[in-house]
Enzyme design. Structure first.
Site, PDB file in Angstrom:
ATOM      1  CE  LYS A   1      -4.163  -1.898  -0.150  1.00  0.00           C
ATOM      2  NZ  LYS A   1      -5.120  -2.138   0.902  1.00  0.00           N
TER       3      LYS A   1
ATOM      4  NE  ARG B   1      -7.495  -8.769  -0.300  1.00  0.00           N
ATOM      5  CZ  ARG B   1      -6.940  -8.107  -1.136  1.00  0.00           C
ATOM      6  NH1 ARG B   1      -5.841  -7.128  -1.037  1.00  0.00           N
ATOM      7  NH2 ARG B   1      -7.295  -8.094  -2.511  1.00  0.00           N
TER       8      ARG B   1
END
Length: 288
Positions: A236, A270
């Site tokens: 991210k 995840r």
């Protein structure tokens, strides 16, 4: 302030289990969810696994590296990604779900979609969890469909429309905002009969770097322990951009953050890099 949220009640020693298509899965030991993108335009692995043969091979690797859940994503949700209809998602998935179920029957399959129609398709193919980034906001039939399938539902915090999904909002108190959202949405889901709910605070979706780092440090307060937490920080931008690095070059930093959220009670990670996350999880378990 946070104690004013009636739908979420604190639990001193929460234990979690979810019913995945008739299979009871205990989450006392955290699980690794491996990301299997079938998209040509995902930000870090676009085009690598968007046919059944390569996707099946990658699924095998994810499982061998330590994933217990495979999260199949037919549509990229990165900024400026191509928008697909439910029909296009189903065409892109093809026979992959049933192929994985045949080849790897022990694997749990999560379907990453915000369409009720795609969920119905996936349910008929054998999926075990619904991973809806929209919190039921992009398809009004999603909550009812989740109730019909009786599958565990991953509820993510996100802006209220597809068009504003990535609009950066500076919240006065991000933890309070996310908990208020979770309180409202879990109440709706429980009233419809969706009992197995997993909470995802939505890293990478419409939040500033500062707010996302604040969430990392306050994971233990998200949801008040009533439902298991899924944390998705893999590759991210709030991690790599401030460092001036690429999404593929932040493994060390990501694993430190994974350890931090595990220590605060996260139950599912995840991730793209399963082997590295599995080692972090093993380190965490050895410390307990």
């Amino acid at each position: 302030m946070l104690s004013n949220l009636p739908a979420l009640q604190p639990s001193n020693s929460p234990t979690y289990s979810i019913n995945c298509n008739g299979r009871l899965v205990q989450l006392d030991t955290p699980k690794i969810m491996g990301i299997l993108n079938m998209t040509p335009d995902s930000f870090s692995d676009g085009g690598k696994f968007n046919n059944e043969k390569s996707a099946l091979k990658h699924a095998e690797k994810l499982l061998k590296d330590g994933a217990e859940i495979l999260d199949i994503g037919p549509q990229s949700t990165r900024p400026n990604a191509e928008f697909l209809s439910a029909s296009e998602e189903k065409n892109r998935i093809g026979n992959l779900i049933s192929l994985i179920k045949t080849e790897f029957p022990e694997a749990l399959i999560s379907l990453d979609t915000f369409y009720a129609e795609t969920v119905k398709f996936g349910f008929n193919e054998g999926i075990d969890l619904i991973n809806d980034i929209s919190g039921g906001q992009y398809d009004t039939e999603m909550f009812d469909t989740a109730a019909e399938t009786r599958l565990p539902y991953i509820l993510m915090h996100v802006n209220p429309s597809y068009e504003t999904m990535h609009d950066k909002i500076k919240f006065e108190d991000i933890t309070l905002e996310v908990n208020q959202y979770f309180a409202k949405k879990t109440k709706e889901l429980l009233e419809k009969g969706v009992n197995d709910i997993i909470l995802d605070p939505g890293f990478g979706f419409g939040k500033t770097v500062e707010d996302q780092m604040k969430m990392i440090h306050e994971v233990e307060y998200l949801g008040f322990g009533q439902f298991p937490l899924l944390i998705g920080i893999s590759r991210k931008s709030f991690i790599y951009k401030p460092l001036g690095k690429s999404p593929l070059d932040i493994n060390e930093e990501t694993q430190k953050l994974h350890m931090k959220v595990l220590e605060q009670g996260a139950k599912i990670l995840r991730v793209h890099d399963v082997a590295e996350a599995k080692e972090t999880l093993n380190q965490f378990l050895r410390k307990k």
